[in-house]
Design a protein around this motif. Structure first.
Motif, short mmCIF file in Angstrom:
data_model
loop_
_atom_site.label_atom_id
_atom_site.label_comp_id
_atom_site.label_asym_id
_atom_site.label_seq_id
_atom_site.Cartn_x
_atom_site.Cartn_y
_atom_site.Cartn_z
N VAL A 190 -5.68 -16.57 -17.40
CA VAL A 190 -6.89 -15.74 -17.28
C VAL A 190 -6.98 -15.18 -15.86
N TRP A 191 -7.24 -13.87 -15.76
CA TRP A 191 -7.41 -13.24 -14.45
C TRP A 191 -8.38 -12.07 -14.61
N GLY A 192 -7.90 -10.85 -14.56
CA GLY A 192 -8.79 -9.70 -14.72
C GLY A 192 -9.57 -9.34 -13.48
N GLY A 193 -9.11 -9.78 -12.29
CA GLY A 193 -9.86 -9.52 -11.07
C GLY A 193 -9.27 -8.48 -10.15
N GLY A 237 2.48 -15.58 -6.92
CA GLY A 237 2.97 -16.12 -5.66
C GLY A 237 3.34 -17.58 -5.78
N THR A 238 4.44 -17.97 -5.18
CA THR A 238 4.87 -19.36 -5.18
C THR A 238 4.20 -20.12 -4.04
N ALA A 239 4.26 -21.43 -4.10
CA ALA A 239 3.68 -22.25 -3.04
C ALA A 239 4.33 -21.93 -1.70
N LYS A 246 -5.63 -16.88 -5.96
CA LYS A 246 -4.22 -16.98 -6.30
C LYS A 246 -3.60 -18.33 -5.90
N TYR A 247 -4.19 -19.00 -4.92
CA TYR A 247 -3.67 -20.30 -4.54
C TYR A 247 -4.21 -21.42 -5.42
N MET A 293 -14.52 -12.55 -8.47
CA MET A 293 -13.08 -12.79 -8.48
C MET A 293 -12.77 -14.27 -8.64
N LEU A 294 -13.51 -15.10 -7.93
CA LEU A 294 -13.29 -16.54 -8.02
C LEU A 294 -13.71 -17.08 -9.38
N ARG A 295 -14.75 -16.53 -9.95
CA ARG A 295 -15.15 -16.96 -11.29
C ARG A 295 -14.09 -16.59 -12.32
N LEU A 296 -13.56 -15.37 -12.21
CA LEU A 296 -12.55 -14.92 -13.16
C LEU A 296 -11.24 -15.67 -13.00
N GLY A 297 -10.84 -15.95 -11.76
CA GLY A 297 -9.52 -16.51 -11.53
C GLY A 297 -9.46 -18.01 -11.35
#
Length: 315
Positions: free
Chosen positions: A105-108, A166-168, A184-185, A133-137
């Motif tokens: 789920v994303w959409g931000g 993105g990777t760690a 993203k983190y 953005m934080l709620r969506l992601g």
């Protein structure tokens, strides 16, 4: 390549499967024979705030079925806990199990693009857009796990895949905008923590990132090309030469889901390019692009060549 029918009888939920990586993951799981529940907010009757009416969960479900699985579309806003709870109850009543949970789920994207891109400092950015953005992601993922994991952990062998960008290793750098960086983190940390919480139940959690994904929005909105002529965009975005089709990350998930020793990855951050080298699958053009390797080399001041990061396996 994953054998046809390798996931027959397995039940998967791909949350946020309207488009992009999650849609492709759903289709590839279907190609391996899985029954795949696909969720999202855009249907043929309703368009989400993202505003892309051309991709719907019904279409994703049809693509899953056409690929050889069984696609089931369930309109779900993953911020609404009652809707998520009803979704899991439906899966439980129909099958009594959940074997694979892909949380994509994303959409931000529209929020940071419309707020000055990645150039605004925290105190300059729109607070409401950032929190959305934080709620969506992030919050959507937590709600989904809260209701889905009791069903997934009912049987050993369950697989959770958190999807991010993105990777760690790459995330050691700042992504340039606080809310985007956190969104993203967070999936990387969720997979790490869930790996600890699921291990004694015989289940596995990982975080997976595609490279530079040729998603629908990337092609038609940002670069104005199609999948057929995507190389025309390399002149304006040279790094796009290392891009990958959505099917590539989909094949990453099917490789994990069919690996009897998948627990060796528990809690880790993985990439599609990394898994292609491990499992031997390729993108639709027969190559294995290492998107994050290419990007990190470029950002380190090197001049990476596509041929060094887009391998063609020997037959």
């Amino acid at each position: 390549m994953t054998a046809q029918g390798a996931l027959t009888g397995r039940i998967a939920l791909v949350a946020g499967a309207t488009r992009g990586a999650s849609r492709a993951i759903a289709v590839e799981l279907g190609a391996a024979g899985a029954t795949v529940y696909v969720t999202g907010r855009t249907t043929r009757e309703h368009v989400s705030e993202v505003g892309r009416a051309t991709e719907t969960i019904e279409e994703t479900a049809e693509l899953v079925t056409a690929a050889g699985g069984k696609g089931i579309a369930v309109p779900t806003d993953h911020l609404e806990r009652e809707q998520v709870e009803a979704l899991i109850e439906r899966i439980d009543q129909a099958h009594g199990r959940l074997d694979i949970l892909v949380n994509g789920v994303w959409g931000g994207d529209y929020l940071w693009v419309g707020d000055g891109g990645l150039d605004r400092k925290l105190w300059e950015a729109d607070l409401d857009a950032g929190l959305r953005m934080l709620r969506l992601g992030v919050v959507t993922h937590l709600i989904t796990h809260r209701y889905a994991l009791p069903l997934l952990t009912r049987h050993p062998g369950g697989l959770v895949v958190e999807v991010t960008d993105g990777t760690a290793e790459y995330m050691r750098k700042y992504r340039g905008q606080m809310y985007f960086d956190l969104a993203k983190y967070a999936p990387i940390r969720m997979a790490f923590g869930l790996g600890r919480e699921l291990a004694d139940l015989g289940c596995t959690a990982v975080c997976l990132s595609p490279g530079w994904l040729r998603s629908e929005a990337m092609l038609d909105t940002y670069l104005k090309v199609t999948e057929e002529n995507w190389r025309d965009a390399v002149e304006q975005e040279p790094g796009f030469c290392i891009s990958e089709s959505p099917a590539f990350v989909g094949r990453s998930v099917t490789a994990l889901a069919t690996d009897p020793e998948v627990a060796r990855w528990n809690g880790q951050s993985l990439s599609s390019g990394q898994l292609a080298r491990e499992y031997g699958f390729t993108d639709v053009d027969g190559t294995q692009p290492d998107g994050w390797g290419f990007v990190m080399a470029a950002e380190a001041g090197e001049e990476p060549r596509e041929e060094d990061y887009r391998l063609t396996p020997r037959r």
